[in-house]
Every structure is written in structure tokens, then in C-alpha cells.
Write a protein that holds these residues in place. Structure first.
Motif: not given
Ligand code: DC
Length: 227
Positions: A126-133, A135-138, A187-192
């Protein structure tokens, strides 16, 4: 709209925690694993071979219905929410989630939900592909043994019986498959923000995540106003 992406391996507590957090924030909780599972069930029922999946997807209709007790998954109009929770469907879902045609098929559906609702969406990418924008990535994780124990208890509570070893092996194999696949690997998104819940109770994990969410949104004021 505001999106909170919660990714992580199977059994890390994503769904329970995401559900609670979405309730508190007044957001819609979207469990994206259920979408892969619904396709897995369709493939199992119709004995579809891998090379036929792309073509067969044109016959698949998946909808999400949000009721008081949470998300229901409709497969061609049938509520399959319970049927998709077996270890067998877990394995099929994990396997077919590596196929590009399956991921492409579900991408739009997931993005549409996030476009029209404030969401807490859980999955693997979700944080990497589906919703890269988002607001919060965990990125929520825990040791394999702890995750297996939690999943085992969860299944028993739903009267689905299997051995602990079966659940543990399933988790180890899925971890490996989900993180080693070529497309949208786990994998964790860079900003997760990475949170290990191995030594946290459910309540502690929820509290911790809420703290993270609140601090990210200036102690929650933006979030609560946007309900
Ligand atoms: O979260 P779950 O265990 O219900 O997910 C079932 C499978 O679906 C999981 O093994 C990997 C896949 N999945 C995925 O590839 N991407 C997602 N966003 C959610 C699930």
C-alpha cells in the motif's frame, strides 16, 4: 481525502489494529488481502490454471461492502468473507498475488476507495505501490513464531481448525513468497515507520500507532477535523 497505509507480513496484527484505528478516527478500513483471497477462491472453485488467469479475470467482479461489523467481500455478488479465511485460500492468494495481471486488476479498485474515502488500508504494497502518497505509512511486523501463535488463536476463535505447525509453516512460506516476488514485493516504503509488535499486546500496539498518527498530524487535530 486522507490515507493511512499499513503494510507488513501475515499475522503482524495489521487487520485488528487497522480496524480499531479506523473506528477511532472515523475512517473506512480496507483489508486489501481479502481482495487477493477472493480471486484465490474464484481460481480454486473454477480450477483455473495459471496461464488462464488473465483471461478469466474479465469474469471476476469484486465489491466491498462496509457494514457495521466491518468489510464484507462480494465475489460476483456472493458474500465470501468467511470462505476466504482458510489456510488453503491463504496459500493460493499468496501465489497468485505475484501475477502482474492480478495486481493490475486490483490496483484501480484499491485506489478508487482511497480517492473517495478517508482510509486506513492494510496490505503488503500500500505504501510502496497502491498509495505512494499516503499521508502516513506504517510497516507493522513481529517475529514469525509470535505471528503464527496469534493467527492460530484467531482461526480457532473462528472455529477453523488446523495445527500450530501448519500455521507457522504457512507464515514462513508466505513471508518468503511475498517478499521475494518481483512485482510489488513486501517491503517497507522508504518513508514508513517500522513498528515491531512482538513484545506488545494488542492494546499497546493500538495505543502506539495512534500516538504515531497523532504526532504526525500535529497531535491529531487535522485528522479529527477531517472525519
Ligand atoms: O493479508 P492477507 O494474509 O489476507 O493477504 C493474503 C495474501 O494476499 C498475502 O499472502 C499476499 C497477498 N497480498 C498482496 O500481495 N498485496 C496486498 N496488498 C495484500 C495482500
Amino acid at each position: 481525502m486522507i490515507s493511512i497505509a499499513i503494510d507488513g507480513p501475515a499475522g503482524a496484527g495489521k487487520s485488528t489494529i487497522a480496524k480499531e484505528i479506523s473506528k477511532i478516527l472515523g475512517f473506512v478500513y480496507v483489508d486489501t488481502g481479502a481482495l487477493y483471497r477472493a480471486i484465490g477462491l474464484y481460481i480454486e472453485r473454477h480450477n483455473i490454471e495459471d496461464r488462464e488467469i488473465k483471461k478469466e479475470l474479465s469474469k471476476v467482479k469484486i465489491d466491498l461492502d462496509f457494514k457495521k461489523d466491518g468489510q464484507h467481500v462480494l465475489l460476483c455478488g456472493e458474500d465470501v468473507s468467511k470462505l476466504i479465511r482458510t489456510p488453503k485460500i491463504s496459500m493460493i492468494a499468496s501465489r497468485i498475488s505475484a501475477f502482474k495481471c492480478v495486481r493490475d486488476f486490483l490496483l484501480k479498485l484499491q485506489r478508487d476507495f482511497a480517492e473517495n474515502n478517508n482510509v486506513v488500508m492494510d496490505g503488503r504494497d500500500i505504501g510502496t505501490v497502491v498509495l505512494p502518497d499516503a499521508e502516513i505509512k506504517i510497516f507493522l511486523t513481529a517475529s514469525a513464531a509470535i505471528r503464527a501463535e496469534r493467527r492460530y488463536n484467531e482461526l480457532r476463535a473462528k472455529n477453523i481448525y488446523c495445527s500450530y505447525d501448519e500455521v507457522l509453516n504457512d507464515i514462513i512460506k508466505r513471508d518468503n513468497d511475498d517478499s521475494s516476488r518481483e512485482i510489488a514485493p513486501l517491503k517497507p516504503a522508504r518513508s514508513a515507520i517500522i513498528i515491531d509488535t512482538s513484545n506488545m499486546s494488542l492494546q499497546e500496539s493500538i495505543k502506539f500507532l495512534l500516538k504515531v498518527v497523532k504526532s504526525k498530524f500535529d497531535r491529531g487535530s487535522d485528522l479529527y477535523e477531517s472525519k
